[in-house]
Design an enzyme around this catalytic site. Structure first.
Site, PDB file in Angstrom:
ATOM      1  N   GLY A 149       0.657  -5.148   0.775  1.00  0.00           N
ATOM      2  CA  GLY A 149      -0.505  -5.127  -0.104  1.00  0.00           C
ATOM      3  C   GLY A 149      -0.207  -5.675  -1.493  1.00  0.00           C
ATOM      4  N   ALA A 157       0.865  -1.178   0.000  1.00  0.00           N
ATOM      5  CA  ALA A 157       0.000   0.000   0.000  1.00  0.00           C
ATOM      6  C   ALA A 157       0.900   1.226   0.000  1.00  0.00           C
ATOM      7  CB  ALA A 157      -0.856  -0.017   1.262  1.00  0.00           C
ATOM      8  N   GLU A 174       4.295  -5.787   7.023  1.00  0.00           N
ATOM      9  CA  GLU A 174       3.487  -4.766   7.707  1.00  0.00           C
ATOM     10  C   GLU A 174       3.857  -4.615   9.175  1.00  0.00           C
ATOM     11  OE1 GLU A 174       2.314  -6.868   5.480  1.00  0.00           O
ATOM     12  OE2 GLU A 174       0.739  -5.965   4.243  1.00  0.00           O
ATOM     13  N   GLU A 178      -0.676  -9.249  -1.155  1.00  0.00           N
ATOM     14  CA  GLU A 178      -2.110  -9.504  -0.942  1.00  0.00           C
ATOM     15  C   GLU A 178      -2.877  -9.459  -2.268  1.00  0.00           C
ATOM     16  OE1 GLU A 178      -2.237  -6.487   2.305  1.00  0.00           O
ATOM     17  OE2 GLU A 178      -3.485  -8.002   3.276  1.00  0.00           O
TER      18      GLU A 178
HETATM   19  C1  3H9 Z   1       0.747  -2.340   3.427  1.00  0.00           C
HETATM   20  O1  3H9 Z   1       0.939  -2.796   2.350  1.00  0.00           O
HETATM   21  C2  3H9 Z   1      -0.581  -2.412   4.151  1.00  0.00           C
HETATM   22  C3  3H9 Z   1      -1.546  -3.359   3.503  1.00  0.00           C
HETATM   23  O2  3H9 Z   1      -1.385  -4.657   3.998  1.00  0.00           O
HETATM   24  C4  3H9 Z   1      -2.957  -3.020   3.858  1.00  0.00           C
HETATM   25  C5  3H9 Z   1      -3.518  -1.780   3.307  1.00  0.00           C
HETATM   26  C6  3H9 Z   1      -4.982  -1.592   3.656  1.00  0.00           C
HETATM   27  N1  3H9 Z   1       4.638   3.361   0.034  1.00  0.00           N
HETATM   28  O3  3H9 Z   1      13.290   1.868   0.078  1.00  0.00           O
HETATM   29  P1  3H9 Z   1      13.673   2.601  -1.142  1.00  0.00           P
HETATM   30  C7  3H9 Z   1       9.310   4.824  -1.500  1.00  0.00           C
HETATM   31  S1  3H9 Z   1       1.960  -1.521   4.267  1.00  0.00           S
HETATM   32  C8  3H9 Z   1       5.088   4.584  -0.291  1.00  0.00           C
HETATM   33  O4  3H9 Z   1      14.641   3.716  -1.035  1.00  0.00           O
HETATM   34  P2  3H9 Z   1      14.937   0.222  -2.128  1.00  0.00           P
HETATM   35  C9  3H9 Z   1      10.427   5.183  -0.548  1.00  0.00           C
HETATM   36  O5  3H9 Z   1       9.969   6.054   0.450  1.00  0.00           O
HETATM   37  C10 3H9 Z   1       3.327  -1.531   3.178  1.00  0.00           C
HETATM   38  N2  3H9 Z   1       6.367   4.820  -0.667  1.00  0.00           N
HETATM   39  O6  3H9 Z   1      14.160   1.591  -2.283  1.00  0.00           O
HETATM   40  C11 3H9 Z   1      11.411   5.823  -1.493  1.00  0.00           C
HETATM   41  O7  3H9 Z   1      10.953   7.116  -1.759  1.00  0.00           O
HETATM   42  P3  3H9 Z   1      11.990   8.330  -1.970  1.00  0.00           P
HETATM   43  C12 3H9 Z   1       4.043  -2.814   3.193  1.00  0.00           C
HETATM   44  C13 3H9 Z   1       7.190   3.789  -0.701  1.00  0.00           C
HETATM   45  O8  3H9 Z   1      15.196  -0.252  -3.493  1.00  0.00           O
HETATM   46  C14 3H9 Z   1      11.244   5.018  -2.772  1.00  0.00           C
HETATM   47  O9  3H9 Z   1       9.952   4.417  -2.688  1.00  0.00           O
HETATM   48  N3  3H9 Z   1       5.234  -2.720   2.384  1.00  0.00           N
HETATM   49  C15 3H9 Z   1       6.795   2.494  -0.357  1.00  0.00           C
HETATM   50  O10 3H9 Z   1      16.052   0.359  -1.166  1.00  0.00           O
HETATM   51  C16 3H9 Z   1      12.274   3.933  -2.941  1.00  0.00           C
HETATM   52  O11 3H9 Z   1      12.300   3.126  -1.770  1.00  0.00           O
HETATM   53  C17 3H9 Z   1       6.425  -2.397   2.879  1.00  0.00           C
HETATM   54  O12 3H9 Z   1       6.586  -2.216   4.066  1.00  0.00           O
HETATM   55  C18 3H9 Z   1       5.447   2.297   0.017  1.00  0.00           C
HETATM   56  N4  3H9 Z   1       4.961   1.093   0.330  1.00  0.00           N
HETATM   57  O13 3H9 Z   1      13.880  -0.760  -1.440  1.00  0.00           O
HETATM   58  C19 3H9 Z   1       7.554  -2.305   1.894  1.00  0.00           C
HETATM   59  N5  3H9 Z   1       7.856   1.664  -0.476  1.00  0.00           N
HETATM   60  O14 3H9 Z   1      12.740   7.956  -3.195  1.00  0.00           O
HETATM   61  C20 3H9 Z   1       8.217  -0.962   2.000  1.00  0.00           C
HETATM   62  C21 3H9 Z   1       8.862   2.414  -0.886  1.00  0.00           C
HETATM   63  O15 3H9 Z   1      11.087   9.493  -2.106  1.00  0.00           O
HETATM   64  N6  3H9 Z   1       9.260  -0.753   1.023  1.00  0.00           N
HETATM   65  N7  3H9 Z   1       8.501   3.699  -1.021  1.00  0.00           N
HETATM   66  O16 3H9 Z   1      12.818   8.353  -0.724  1.00  0.00           O
HETATM   67  C22 3H9 Z   1      10.478  -1.355   1.087  1.00  0.00           C
HETATM   68  O17 3H9 Z   1      10.727  -2.208   1.910  1.00  0.00           O
HETATM   69  C23 3H9 Z   1      11.516  -0.905   0.107  1.00  0.00           C
HETATM   70  O18 3H9 Z   1      11.150   0.344  -0.370  1.00  0.00           O
HETATM   71  C24 3H9 Z   1      11.747  -1.838  -1.109  1.00  0.00           C
HETATM   72  C25 3H9 Z   1      12.720  -1.153  -2.095  1.00  0.00           C
HETATM   73  C26 3H9 Z   1      12.357  -3.155  -0.617  1.00  0.00           C
HETATM   74  C27 3H9 Z   1      10.463  -2.119  -1.828  1.00  0.00           C
END
Ligand code: 3H9
Length: 684
Positions: free
Chosen positions: A103, A64, A126, A106
């Site tokens: 998400g 999400a 999450e 999901e």
């Molecule tokens: C969820 O899904 C809830 C659902 O179950 C239910 C909903 C009802 N959203 O980390 P990076 C941005 S909760 C918004 O530097 P990498 C990040 O801020 C979510 N932005 O890259 C950054 O922005 P900026 C569950 C996001 O290659 C840019 O993308 N998911 C999100 O080192 C690049 O990110 C997670 O917890 C997001 N979800 O790593 C996964 N994700 O360039 C969270 C990233 O402006 N994400 N951004 O600074 C990660 O773990 C890592 O970003 C990922 C890539 C491994 C994907």
């Protein structure tokens, strides 16, 4: 569909629904609305017989859109989207590449079949944000893979690879070659075999062993009974409900549990840190300079610190040159590197095959000429200021002016140190607490002369090494050390008045710190941070107390078991000094101890922001969480102050001002923010 979701119909009546929302295809409102529209269109199109759901760019959705949390939720929810996909009457195949997280996974679970690229990772992280999978994940995953595997994925939050996902039955196929053609071929196979939709909501594979299911729930419940955040227990409840309630009831239960987690202070703090860690890399210098890429790093000098730095760089995939002063120094440092790898292998943190590959990227040379091949040089310097300058100047002056040089000079300000270097612009400081190969946090000390290019290259290097980098300017110590010193200083005042070091430590450990401040001083032999906290503080310092240097600590260690005991001598000295200075001791509650220590930390952080040593409050939070054991789920001292209320924190400080105006006077930043109805978060 606002261009974020594209629908096209391919040969053979297979629709392709592609999500395109760089960088990580987060499932924000427009993507969700686009997906509903695309699925409605594909469902209504008679030509379409099956649907492949995929994502453009580097990854299947990583979850999400976390930025939307906290704002008013907008329909359709992600859960609505998942229901729409699952309800589709035509088979839906999710083609997963990159990192399908939260998400994103999901969404894939709502599809009827899943195929993954061999290097794909899938996970439900999450919990690391204080949340639970809120789009059906807690109901669909246990139905597919059972409670044990589902709980493991949701409670640890670590992603698993495609092979493991296939073993668990979470994906049906792993592509043998390129993902997209394999996904369309899979769709054709399904159509040819007459396979229709297969919905996770109707799946009973994971529910076949009801007792095993309950046992897994009970086991995890016992393990997470004392978790400070609500999410783990709520996840366990949701999974339990997956066995007890019909699917729709389970979804409703999950939605309400998700909302509770979303509103919790712990989740707010954890989400704050997610962005804070990424924001820390946005510094003025990276806005103006590109910074060069780094492939080959040289470490100037030898010894254990040099070896640990070498391992940090080798682990990050770089080539490393050890530039030692002598053959013996080179051999010794190389041996240290070997020892670190042996240790990591013994702890099962590194497979043997990887060690050989890493050692193969290590080379060495004698003297300064060995540095010339590197695109980045790191120089650990002696602690003594004069010796540090003597060591630094020849290294700096030998390097080409464009080669960045990161120096590690504990306890020293960078400005005076670089005087005498031909091109001080190429130098920045690096501060790391402990062994660099084990530490996530590096503080980057920007000196008055450091060039933007050097700073940008340093941030690039640290990002490459998977480190969290925080910028600071000036100062002899790290941001984390300075804030920790304020905590200790505040605690010293309470010792004067009647608390014991053990009460202080217990209160802060209870608050969530990994280690109490006095225990930390003992354990890490930190320089005593007190700068004269009242009469007793001064007396303690005069006693040369405590620290490794004097062989005295607050705790006496049992040399056999290594356990720490309260040191009776410490208590006696405290009593004696209180008597001498005619102080009537009084008791402190744990809440009072925490209130004073956290107020002092927030004040120290605010002063550093005012002075320009730190860029923003969230950088202080990141430094404290990664560099000083501040509880992650509390978000760091500045976030904690925001949550406690700035007026309340300011009042705590003001009430103590008489004790020591220099230390306790609140930073003017408090009054300014309070006046404008703002929080520290507004300065991020
Ligand atoms: C969820 O899904 C809830 C659902 O179950 C239910 C909903 C009802 N959203 O980390 P990076 C941005 S909760 C918004 O530097 P990498 C990040 O801020 C979510 N932005 O890259 C950054 O922005 P900026 C569950 C996001 O290659 C840019 O993308 N998911 C999100 O080192 C690049 O990110 C997670 O917890 C997001 N979800 O790593 C996964 N994700 O360039 C969270 C990233 O402006 N994400 N951004 O600074 C990660 O773990 C890592 O970003 C990922 C890539 C491994 C994907």
């Amino acid at each position: 569909m606002a261009g974020l979701v594209e629908l096209s119909v391919q040969e053979g009546g297979i629709a392709r629904i592609a999500i395109r929302n760089p960088p990580v295809n987060a499932l924000g409102h427009s993507v969700r609305a686009g997906l509903i529209e695309a699925f409605d269109l594909a469902a209504a199109d008679d030509e379409v017989r099956a649907i492949v759901l995929l994502a453009e760019g580097r990854t299947f959705p990583a979850g999400a859109d976390i930025k939307e949390f906290g704002a008013t939720a907008r329909a359709p929810s992600l859960s609505d989207v998942c229901t729409r996909i699952e309800d589709c009457e035509k088979p839906v195949i999710a083609a997963i590449h990159g990192t399908a997280l939260g998400g994103g996974l999901e969404l894939a679970l709502a599809a009827h079949y899943r195929i993954a690229a061999p290097d794909a990772l899938v996970g439900l992280p999450e919990v690391t944000l204080g949340l639970l999978p809120g789009a059906g994940g807690t109901q669909r995953l246990p139905r597919l893979v059972g409670a044990a595997a589902a709980l493991e994925m949701m409670l640890i939050g670590r992603p698993i690879d495609a092979a493991e996902a296939s073993r668990l039955g979470l994906v049906e196929r792993v592509a043998d070659g390129r993902l997209r053609p394999a996904a369309f071929a899979y769709a054709q196979d399904l159509l040819a075999s007459g396979a229709g939709p297969r919905r996770a909501r109707d799946c009973t594979d994971g529910l076949r062993d009801p007792q095993g299911f309950q046992a897994a729930v009970a086991e995890h419940r016992a393990r997470h009974l004392h978790s400070p955040a609500p999410a783990p227990m709520k996840i366990i409840e949701c999974v339990e409900v997956a066995q007890l309630l019909p699917f729709d009831g389970g979804l409703a239960f999950e939605a309400s549990a998700f909302e509770d987690c979303l509103q919790s202070e712990q989740s707010q703090a954890l989400r704050h840190l997610f962005f804070a860690e990424r924001r820390a890399a946005q510094v003025p210098e990276t806005a103006t300079a590109e910074g060069q890429g780094n492939e080959r790093v040289a470490i100037a000098g030898g010894g254990e610190l040099a070896a640990s730095l070498a391992v940090a760089c080798l682990d990050g995939g770089l080539s490393v040159i050890l530039a030692a002063p002598s053959e013996a120094g080179l051999t010794e440092t190389r041996d240290h590197v070997q020892q670190i790898y042996m240790q990591l292998m013994a702890q099962l943190r590194l497979p043997a095959a990887k060690q050989a590959e890493r050692m193969a990227r290590l080379s060495g040379g004698i003297g300064l000429s060995a540095l010339m091949q590197a695109d980045y040089v790191i120089a650990p310097l002696p602690h003594d200021a004069r010796a540090a300058r003597t060591a630094l100047i020849p290294v700096a002056n030998a390097l080409p002016a464009e080669t960045p040089l990161g120096i590690i000079a504990p306890g020293q300000a960078i400005g005076p140190l670089v005087v005498g270097c031909d091109t001080p612009g190429q130098i920045v400081g690096l501060r790391v607490a402990g062994d660099p190969h084990l530490q996530r946090l590096f503080e980057v000390v920007v000196g008055p002369a450091s060039s933007a290019a050097t700073v940008a290259s340093t941030f690039k290097l640290l990002k490459h090494l998977g480190r969290v980098a925080v910028r600071q300017s000036g100062g002899r110590r790290s941001l984390a050390d300075r804030v920790s010193a304020a905590c200790l200083h505040a605690a010293d005042f309470m010792l004067v008045e009647g608390a014991t070091p053990y009460q202080v430590d217990a209160a802060l450990v209870d608050y969530g710190f990994a280690l109490g401040p006095y225990r930390r001083v003992d354990r890490e032999g930190l320089e005593y941070a007190g700068t004269g906290a009242g009469v007793l503080g001064e007396a303690l310092i005069a006693l040369g107390w405590p620290g490794e240097a004097t062989g005295r600590g607050y705790y006496s260690y049992d040399p056999k078991g290594g356990a720490a005991h309260e040191d009776e001598d410490t208590l006696l000295v405290l009593e004696e000094l209180r008597r001498e200075h005619e102080i009537t001791p009084r008791a402190f509650t744990a809440a009072e101890i925490v209130q004073r220590c956290t107020a002092a930390m927030a004040n120290a952080g605010a002063q550093m922001i005012e002075a320009g040593s730190a860029l923003r409050p969230s950088d202080i939070d990141v430094a404290m969480v990664h560099g000083a054991g501040f509880p992650r789920w509390r978000g760091g001292p500045m976030m904690a102050a925001d949550q406690a209320g700035l007026l309340k924190v300011q009042n705590t400080l003001t009430a103590l001002t008489d004790e020591d105006p220099d230390f306790w006077s609140p930073s003017p930043l408090f009054a300014e923010l309070i006046k404008n109805g703002q929080h520290f978060a507004d300065l991020n």
